[in-house]
Design a protein around this motif. Structure first.
Motif, PDB file in Angstrom:
ATOM      1  N   HIS A   1      76.950  17.504   5.939  1.00  0.00           N
ATOM      2  CA  HIS A   1      76.869  17.284   4.492  1.00  0.00           C
ATOM      3  C   HIS A   1      77.619  18.375   3.734  1.00  0.00           C
ATOM      4  O   HIS A   1      77.624  19.537   4.123  1.00  0.00           O
ATOM      5  N   LYS A   2      78.287  17.977   2.629  1.00  0.00           N
ATOM      6  CA  LYS A   2      79.079  18.904   1.810  1.00  0.00           C
ATOM      7  C   LYS A   2      80.127  19.577   2.690  1.00  0.00           C
ATOM      8  O   LYS A   2      80.975  18.931   3.249  1.00  0.00           O
ATOM      9  N   THR A   3      80.051  20.920   2.824  1.00  0.00           N
ATOM     10  CA  THR A   3      81.017  21.613   3.679  1.00  0.00           C
ATOM     11  C   THR A   3      80.428  22.000   5.029  1.00  0.00           C
ATOM     12  O   THR A   3      81.047  22.751   5.783  1.00  0.00           O
ATOM     13  N   GLY A   4      79.233  21.504   5.339  1.00  0.00           N
ATOM     14  CA  GLY A   4      78.657  21.749   6.654  1.00  0.00           C
ATOM     15  C   GLY A   4      77.309  22.436   6.658  1.00  0.00           C
ATOM     16  O   GLY A   4      76.540  22.294   7.605  1.00  0.00           O
ATOM     17  N   PHE A   5      76.999  23.188   5.582  1.00  0.00           N
ATOM     18  CA  PHE A   5      75.720  23.905   5.524  1.00  0.00           C
ATOM     19  C   PHE A   5      75.475  24.305   4.085  1.00  0.00           C
ATOM     20  O   PHE A   5      76.409  24.619   3.342  1.00  0.00           O
ATOM     21  N   TYR A   6      74.180  24.327   3.681  1.00  0.00           N
ATOM     22  CA  TYR A   6      73.846  24.731   2.316  1.00  0.00           C
ATOM     23  C   TYR A   6      73.810  26.260   2.232  1.00  0.00           C
ATOM     24  O   TYR A   6      72.761  26.884   2.352  1.00  0.00           O
ATOM     25  N   LEU A   7      74.969  26.857   1.997  1.00  0.00           N
ATOM     26  CA  LEU A   7      75.047  28.308   1.909  1.00  0.00           C
ATOM     27  C   LEU A   7      74.296  28.858   0.702  1.00  0.00           C
ATOM     28  O   LEU A   7      73.873  30.019   0.699  1.00  0.00           O
ATOM     29  N   ASP A   8      74.124  28.023  -0.322  1.00  0.00           N
ATOM     30  CA  ASP A   8      73.516  28.516  -1.562  1.00  0.00           C
ATOM     31  C   ASP A   8      72.027  28.826  -1.428  1.00  0.00           C
ATOM     32  O   ASP A   8      71.456  29.496  -2.302  1.00  0.00           O
ATOM     33  N   GLN A   9      71.377  28.379  -0.351  1.00  0.00           N
ATOM     34  CA  GLN A   9      69.945  28.631  -0.203  1.00  0.00           C
ATOM     35  C   GLN A   9      69.610  29.677   0.857  1.00  0.00           C
ATOM     36  O   GLN A   9      68.432  29.903   1.162  1.00  0.00           O
ATOM     37  N   ARG A  10      70.609  30.344   1.379  1.00  0.00           N
ATOM     38  CA  ARG A  10      70.335  31.325   2.436  1.00  0.00           C
ATOM     39  C   ARG A  10      69.379  32.429   1.973  1.00  0.00           C
ATOM     40  O   ARG A  10      68.446  32.807   2.691  1.00  0.00           O
ATOM     41  N   ALA A  11      69.598  32.939   0.777  1.00  0.00           N
ATOM     42  CA  ALA A  11      68.725  34.010   0.274  1.00  0.00           C
ATOM     43  C   ALA A  11      67.297  33.509   0.092  1.00  0.00           C
ATOM     44  O   ALA A  11      66.330  34.250   0.352  1.00  0.00           O
ATOM     45  N   GLN A  12      67.152  32.256  -0.330  1.00  0.00           N
ATOM     46  CA  GLN A  12      65.806  31.706  -0.512  1.00  0.00           C
ATOM     47  C   GLN A  12      65.123  31.441   0.829  1.00  0.00           C
ATOM     48  O   GLN A  12      63.895  31.557   0.934  1.00  0.00           O
ATOM     49  N   HIS A  13      65.885  31.086   1.858  1.00  0.00           N
ATOM     50  CA  HIS A  13      65.290  30.945   3.194  1.00  0.00           C
ATOM     51  C   HIS A  13      64.576  32.238   3.578  1.00  0.00           C
ATOM     52  O   HIS A  13      63.438  32.227   4.074  1.00  0.00           O
ATOM     53  N   LEU A  14      65.227  33.363   3.345  1.00  0.00           N
ATOM     54  CA  LEU A  14      64.662  34.659   3.707  1.00  0.00           C
ATOM     55  C   LEU A  14      63.511  35.042   2.779  1.00  0.00           C
ATOM     56  O   LEU A  14      62.498  35.591   3.226  1.00  0.00           O
ATOM     57  N   ARG A  15      63.668  34.760   1.486  1.00  0.00           N
ATOM     58  CA  ARG A  15      62.616  35.127   0.526  1.00  0.00           C
ATOM     59  C   ARG A  15      61.330  34.370   0.810  1.00  0.00           C
ATOM     60  O   ARG A  15      60.230  34.952   0.807  1.00  0.00           O
ATOM     61  N   VAL A  16      61.436  33.079   1.036  1.00  0.00           N
ATOM     62  CA  VAL A  16      60.237  32.278   1.306  1.00  0.00           C
ATOM     63  C   VAL A  16      59.614  32.679   2.644  1.00  0.00           C
ATOM     64  O   VAL A  16      58.384  32.710   2.781  1.00  0.00           O
ATOM     65  N   ALA A  17      60.443  33.030   3.615  1.00  0.00           N
ATOM     66  CA  ALA A  17      59.918  33.461   4.912  1.00  0.00           C
ATOM     67  C   ALA A  17      59.051  34.710   4.778  1.00  0.00           C
ATOM     68  O   ALA A  17      58.108  34.902   5.552  1.00  0.00           O
TER      69      ALA A  17
END
Length: 383
Positions: free
Chosen positions: A192-208
């Motif tokens: 999807h899009k360019t292959g990965f949702y790079l815009d949510q990487r920081a939120q992946h870590l924050r929510v973790a």
């Protein structure tokens, strides 16, 4: 000498307040089709110069500014603009290098995944300039290959054909890429899009950071970014749900590769909430695709966001956390927060805002262009 567009007299259009777009109904006359994809200057109704932009009469947006100065759209300009955009980004394994109007390159998106670049040309002007853009990117970054993901539906609005090709001519093979401590199998050719949702990487870590010991629900899990990071952070359990069988298969593959315990379900998220009303989770993540792809669909999108978040709010115990997001460019941050407040009111529950979230630094927001501020979110806790 560049061709010129002139604004109609009357109420001030948004471009006079700094917005980079002009619509067909805002100018005195259109230009011949021979100017499609080319540089055109814009003047106001009194003839004053307002900037240079890329023209396309086949699009509703007929002019997109690339400079407020009288600068030719040539190799010299593109090289300088690309250099500046890349210099604004921090070094990383994967990052967005160019974000369209926010970088003064309307319709151009460039993402980096390891040694490979993924390029999207979403406007006629950028499509015509791809050979020059390619040369500049090769000189600046020496990529192993470039994937041209010119398959976005928005290209059709510009009168452009869709395709996926590579600079090398070889198919772009999916491969494992380490992102923030987790390996993801990324398909740059058909993902999807360019292959990965790079815009949510920081939120992946924050929510973790909030996940340890909690029962986690990852709604609209896509490739499992939130789910995998929460599992790695020590969540008691993780359930990831997505309507796409393909996405769930990819997320399951990623979980296995990283030896992380995640349960999966292939189901429409609204239907899942209906079928599991009695379930309870300590942390719920909602990261749906865009609900409002046009302004006409805005009212329906806001109703959808409200219903979705209302159902999630009812599943949380005291102290429970909801991390919720919207990537609809037609939904403003204020509208999204208002919808969340309405949902909390209907749920008859009191939530405190831990933080409001937005786009990372490599997806900059152009202050005079609300559409560039597409990603917004909030982390809420039930009191």
């Amino acid at each position: 000498m560049s061709a010129s567009l002139k604004l109609k007299p009357g109420p001030s259009p948004r471009v006079q307040r700094g917005h980079p777009w002009v619509f067909s109904g805002e100018v005195t006359r259109l230009l011949p089709d021979e100017h499609n994809g080319r540089e055109v200057e814009l003047r106001d109704s009194r003839g004053r110069f307002m900037g240079m932009g890329l023209y396309n009469a086949k699009s509703q947006i007929i002019w997109r500014r690339y400079s407020r100065d009288k600068v030719a759209f040539d190799e010299s300009f593109l090289k300088a603009a690309l250099e500046a955009a890349i210099a604004r980004r921090a070094p990383d394994t994967a990052r967005r290098l160019v974000w369209s109007e926010a970088d003064g390159l309307p319709g151009l998106v460039v993402d980096q995944f390891g040694q490979v670049l993924v390029v999207q040309a979403l406007t006629a002007g950028m499509d015509q300039a791809l050979p020059i853009i390619t040369t500049c990117l090769q000189r600046l970054l020496s990529p192993a290959d470039i994937v041209y993901r010119n398959d976005a539906p928005s290209r059709k609005l510009e009168g452009l054909e869709t395709s996926v090709t590579t600079l090398s001519g070889n198919p772009a093979e999916a491969a494992w890429l380490m992102l923030d401590g987790i390996e993801f199998f990324i398909d740059l050719h058909s993902g999807h899009k360019t292959g990965f949702y790079l815009d949510q990487r920081a939120q992946h870590l924050r929510v973790a950071e909030l996940a340890k010991g909690r029962r986690v629900l990852d709604g609209f899990c896509h490739q499992g970014g939130f789910a995998l990071h929460c599992a790695k952070a020590g969540a008691e359990s993780v359930l990831a749900v997505d309507i796409s069988e393909e996405c769930v298969q990819a997320a399951r593959l990623n979980a296995g590769k990283n030896q992380l315990a995640v349960d999966f379900s292939v189901m429409n998220m609204f239907d899942w909430f209906t079928a599991n009303r009695q379930e309870n989770f300590d942390l719920i993540v909602l990261d749906p695709p865009s609900f409002a792809r046009s302004k006409k669909s805005l009212d329906g999108a806001l109703r959808g966001y409200k219903e979705l978040n209302l159902r999630a709010m009812r599943m949380l115990p005291p102290g429970g956390i909801l991390a919720t997001y919207s990537c609809s460019q037609n939904v403003s941050p204020a509208q999204f927060m208002s919808v969340l407040a309405e949902a909390a009111g209907d749920a008859r529950r009191d939530f405190v805002v831990i933080e409001e979230t937005g786009q990372p630094a490599d997806h900059p927001v152009l202050l005079t262009m609300p559409e560039s501020h597409y990603l917004k979110g909030a982390i809420l806790q039930l009191r």
